[in-house]
Design an enzyme around this catalytic site. Structure first.
Site, mmCIF file in Angstrom:
data_model
loop_
_atom_site.group_PDB
_atom_site.id
_atom_site.type_symbol
_atom_site.label_atom_id
_atom_site.label_comp_id
_atom_site.label_asym_id
_atom_site.label_seq_id
_atom_site.Cartn_x
_atom_site.Cartn_y
_atom_site.Cartn_z
ATOM 1 N N ASP A 33 59.677 -83.632 11.872
ATOM 2 C CA ASP A 33 61.131 -83.571 11.975
ATOM 3 C C ASP A 33 61.725 -84.953 12.237
ATOM 4 O O ASP A 33 62.807 -85.275 11.734
ATOM 5 C CB ASP A 33 61.559 -82.590 13.062
ATOM 6 C CG ASP A 33 60.885 -82.857 14.402
ATOM 7 O OD1 ASP A 33 59.811 -83.499 14.440
ATOM 8 O OD2 ASP A 33 61.417 -82.400 15.428
ATOM 9 N N ILE A 90 61.559 -75.636 10.589
ATOM 10 C CA ILE A 90 61.054 -74.815 11.690
ATOM 11 C C ILE A 90 60.865 -75.714 12.906
ATOM 12 O O ILE A 90 59.963 -76.552 12.947
ATOM 13 C CB ILE A 90 59.719 -74.138 11.316
ATOM 14 C CG1 ILE A 90 59.890 -73.295 10.049
ATOM 15 C CG2 ILE A 90 59.224 -73.273 12.472
ATOM 16 C CD1 ILE A 90 58.591 -72.724 9.521
ATOM 17 N N GLY A 91 61.763 -75.563 13.882
ATOM 18 C CA GLY A 91 61.700 -76.377 15.085
ATOM 19 C C GLY A 91 61.009 -75.650 16.219
ATOM 20 O O GLY A 91 60.428 -74.571 16.051
ATOM 21 N N ASN A 92 61.078 -76.232 17.416
ATOM 22 C CA ASN A 92 60.418 -75.633 18.571
ATOM 23 C C ASN A 92 61.106 -74.349 19.031
ATOM 24 O O ASN A 92 60.452 -73.431 19.521
ATOM 25 C CB ASN A 92 60.394 -76.637 19.731
ATOM 26 C CG ASN A 92 59.465 -77.790 19.473
ATOM 27 O OD1 ASN A 92 58.271 -77.617 19.302
ATOM 28 N ND2 ASN A 92 60.013 -79.002 19.431
#
Length: 247
Positions: free
Chosen positions: A95, A7-9
């Site tokens: 990350d 789950i990134g930005n």
């Protein structure tokens, strides 16, 4: 099989691995229960791992993973083989840690400079022995374009252009591209040069959504032979974490 979720930005990236083989990957701005159930129905996943840079979980699909897989959340303790010397490990983006773990897994016994191009550009170096001391964070490609538009009255919002290769711009649009894209190119070269001064034998591992674009910026440089393109490096690092932490 392993299900890996990063789950990134901006996006959530999802992949399915069989050992180290990437069988499936996708990305979504928003993940719902249907997406997760569809993947689990199609692939016989035994273990799942989630990495997130956000404070809150997206949706209620974590409960589905808990019910249908052995679920774990990636944390610093799972980065086995990485000797983390970061002075504030509690603030280190998970990350970034997964990326250096992926680089060490893919290129063991090598010095690796990981350059990840996404919302931000991050530079992280892990040496041949797995020592990680830190790195650098700067605005990403699209963030730079948006910032020029948001913080000025007269500059338009434009997109990156991989075909632009001039040293300067002859129009406002070209001048913006020159500033943003040449700025990143010179930044990349400067960071790489500084690391190569210390470690001559160095892999430059390009990852993230802008990895191909960064490779284009560096294609005629003296560093080109050292470049390894791994757009799914974080996903591969998370998959390695599952293997490294098997009970």
């Amino acid at each position: 099989m392993n299900l890996v979720i990063d789950i990134g930005n901006t996006y959530t990236k999802i992949a399915v691995f069989k050992q180290d083989e990437l069988l499936y990957n996708t990305q979504h701005a928003k993940v719902d229960n249907g997406i997760i159930n569809k993947i689990l129905d199609e692939y016989p996943v035994g273990k799942a791992i989630v990495s997130t840079v956000k404070k809150k979980e997206n949706g209620g699909w974590a409960e589905i993973l808990t019910q249908r897989t052995t679920l774990s959340y990636f944390n610093a303790g799972m980065a086995k083989g990485i000797n983390n010397h970061y002075l504030t490990p509690e603030t280190l983006g998970i990350d970034r840690l997964a990326a250096v773990l992926g680089a060490k897994h893919l290129f063991p016994g090598k010095n690796n400079l990981v350059v990840s191009g996404g919302t931000a550009i991050t530079y992280d170096w892990v040496d041949a022995e797995g020592n990680y001391y830190g790195g650098s964070i700067s605005p990403g490609l699209n963030m730079r374009y948006k910032a020029l538009n948001n913080y000025t009255d007269g500059l338009p919002l434009i997109n990156a252009d991989s075909d632009f290769n001039g040293n300067y711009g002859k129009t406002t649009t070209e001048a913006i591209r020159s500033g943003v894209q040449n700025g990143i190119k010179y930044e990349l070269k400067g960071f790489i040069e500084s690391y190569k001064t210390d470690k001559n034998e160095l892999n430059i591992v390009l990852s993230g959504g802008d990895s191909i674009f960064f490779d284009t910026l560096l294609k005629n440089s003296i560093f080109a032979p050292c470049i390894k393109i791994e757009p799914y490096l974080v996903l591969k690092g998370l998959n390695a974490a599952i293997h490294n932490n098997n009970d």
